[in-house]
Scaffold this motif. Structure first.
Motif: not given
Length: 465
Positions: A295-304, A439-457
């Motif tokens: 319930g805490k995840v914020q999804y954004t669109a995965m752009i091609k 957006i590099g890996n320093t800024q991603q630290r401590s967050a789970e980054v979820i790649y849903n390739v099928v749903a493209e988000k």
């Protein structure tokens, strides 16, 4: 980006117990040389409009409001200064309780720990340990969302192999090793070059490094119960450039040969990672398969982008720093697009946006002593003698309304072993010739980054490790 060296950090803890931090000791005498604690400014702090790009903040700008609305925070001790990490807290704050990170769902997913490459591998990427072959041979691999084909250094090293920590992978000791033959879909995806019936591969990276050898297939072991058979990888016999001392690379890009694509049918086309924060309070992880919905995840669109089929893009439109949104039109970011990359250390944005962001950051940090630039980072400070550091909170905002709040340790880095109190703003201006922002890996630290390739988000769950 050019290779960069960061000092080693300790390996993360092996377990995930709840962490309850005891109260700090009484404050040290005022004469003591107190290393600082980093505290984010309250997001409601008011700042007047930015100065014009390229100009210095006006001396008459009003000071920040007193930080009275946020609760005091205690951070556990960081590694010793000799390890070159952010300065250790040394002031007495009430303790706070941090719950353990939620592990991804058991079901179809498989999860392994990840560690910073600075922990004994001399790289700034992140590393996982997997098994290759039957019986399994241990391989420590940097993982990269900007690469497709995985590879390891192989015996016999007929060209060139750099020094790595583990023994080279030996295909003659595995009963499940085989080369990929010419004319197969895998060979076509790798470029279709052959030596007789054996398919060859050759990869050149942006920093000038390269790897080449025989395209092969093998059993990849994530855990005692999770193995991937006939996994395509490069058996590298000529490997040039700065790869630190890792054994190779694990590709998580969108291409046909990546681990993400090869396991999509079994794991719903989803993977995630959490890059551990600099203070290493909780270990990071790489997970193949769906994560639980907290319930805490914020999804954004995965752009091609057709011209970059292996990359994961997001539509960044603005950046918030201390409650102040940069006054630039979204087109500054969207005209070229923004790459989300686990293999780039810092965040690079267009010069127009970076100038405003840097000036705002300098205004909030104007009470601290400037220091010399570090590589691409032009805004650094010497916090020697400081007991507390106040820095602004930051977040990325996307076109569909999603927001990614950057961790407190994702705003600055502390790159020097011999000067651990020097910190640098971990953002830089992209070159006008660059094809996109990053957006590099320093800024991603401590967050789970979820790649849903099928749903493209792509989803972000802050404070996950």
């Amino acid at each position: 980006m050019p290779p960069m060296y960061f000092p080693p950090t300790p390996a993360p803890a092996a377990a995930f117990p709840p962490l309850v931090f005891p109260p700090s000791p009484a404050p040290l005498p005022a004469s003591a040389n107190l290393p600082p604690i980093i505290i984010p400014d309250h997001p409601g702090t008011y700042f007047p409009p930015s100065p014009a790009p390229g100009s210095a903040p006006a001396d008459g700008m009003p000071p920040m409001l007193p930080a009275v609305a946020f609760p005091p925070m205690f951070f556990p001790p960081n590694p010793a200064p000799s390890e070159g990490m952010p300065p250790t807290p040394a002031v007495a704050f009430p303790p706070i309780y941090l719950p353990p990170a939620l592990a991804p769902a058991e079901g179809p997913s498989v999860t392994i720990p990840d560690v910073p490459g600075t922990s004994g591998f001399n790289i700034t990427e992140f590393v996982v340990v997997v098994g290759l072959g039957t019986p399994s041979q241990q391989s420590a691999l940097m993982f990269d969302t900007g690469s497709d084909l995985s590879w390891v250094q192989c015996q016999p090293c007929t060209g060139h192999c750099y020094q790595q920590n583990d023994p080279l992978y030996d295909p003659t000791k595995s009963s499940t090793y085989d080369v990929v033959h010419c004319g197969t879909p895998e060979c076509s995806a790798a470029g279709g070059k052959c030596n007789g019936t054996t398919c060859l591969y050759n990869i050149n990276y942006g920093d000038g490094s390269s790897t080449s050898g025989a395209l092969s297939q093998e059993t990849l072991t994530f855990s005692s119960s999770r193995k991937f058979s006939s996994f395509p990888f490069g058996c590298g016999t000529t490997n040039l450039g700065d790869f630190g001392s890792v054994d190779g690379l694990l590709g998580l890009g969108r291409g046909q040969l990546s681990l993400a694509s090869q396991t999509a049918s079994s794991f719903d086309g989803t993977f995630s990672y959490c890059l551990p924060s600099h203070n290493m309070t909780r270990p990071g992880f790489l997970s193949i398969g769906a994560s639980p919905d907290t319930g805490k995840v914020q999804y954004t669109a995965m752009i091609k982008k057709p011209q970059y089929p292996s990359f994961y893009f997001v539509e960044l439109v603005s950046i918030d720093i201390g409650g102040y949104v940069l006054p630039v039109p979204p087109s500054v970011f969207t005209s070229k697009g923004t790459l989300l990359d686990s293999g780039t250390t810092f965040t690079y944005i267009p010069a127009q946006a970076y100038t405003l962001l840097r000036d705002r950051f300098k205004f909030t940090m104007k009470g601290y002593k400037p220091a010399a630039p570090f590589q691409d980072l032009d805004t650094c400070y010497d916090f020697s003698g400081q007991s507390v550091i106040f820095q602004p909170g930051m977040s990325f905002k996307f076109s569909d309304g999603a927001v990614f709040d950057i961790d407190i340790f994702g705003v600055m880095i502390y790159p020097y072993v011999d000067h651990p109190a020097i910190g640098c703003f971990a953002f830089a201006s992209s070159d006008p010739t660059d094809q996109f922002s990053i957006i590099g890996n320093t800024q991603q630290r401590s967050a789970e980054v979820i790649y849903n390739v099928v749903a493209e988000k792509i989803g972000f769950v802050p404070l996950s490790c």
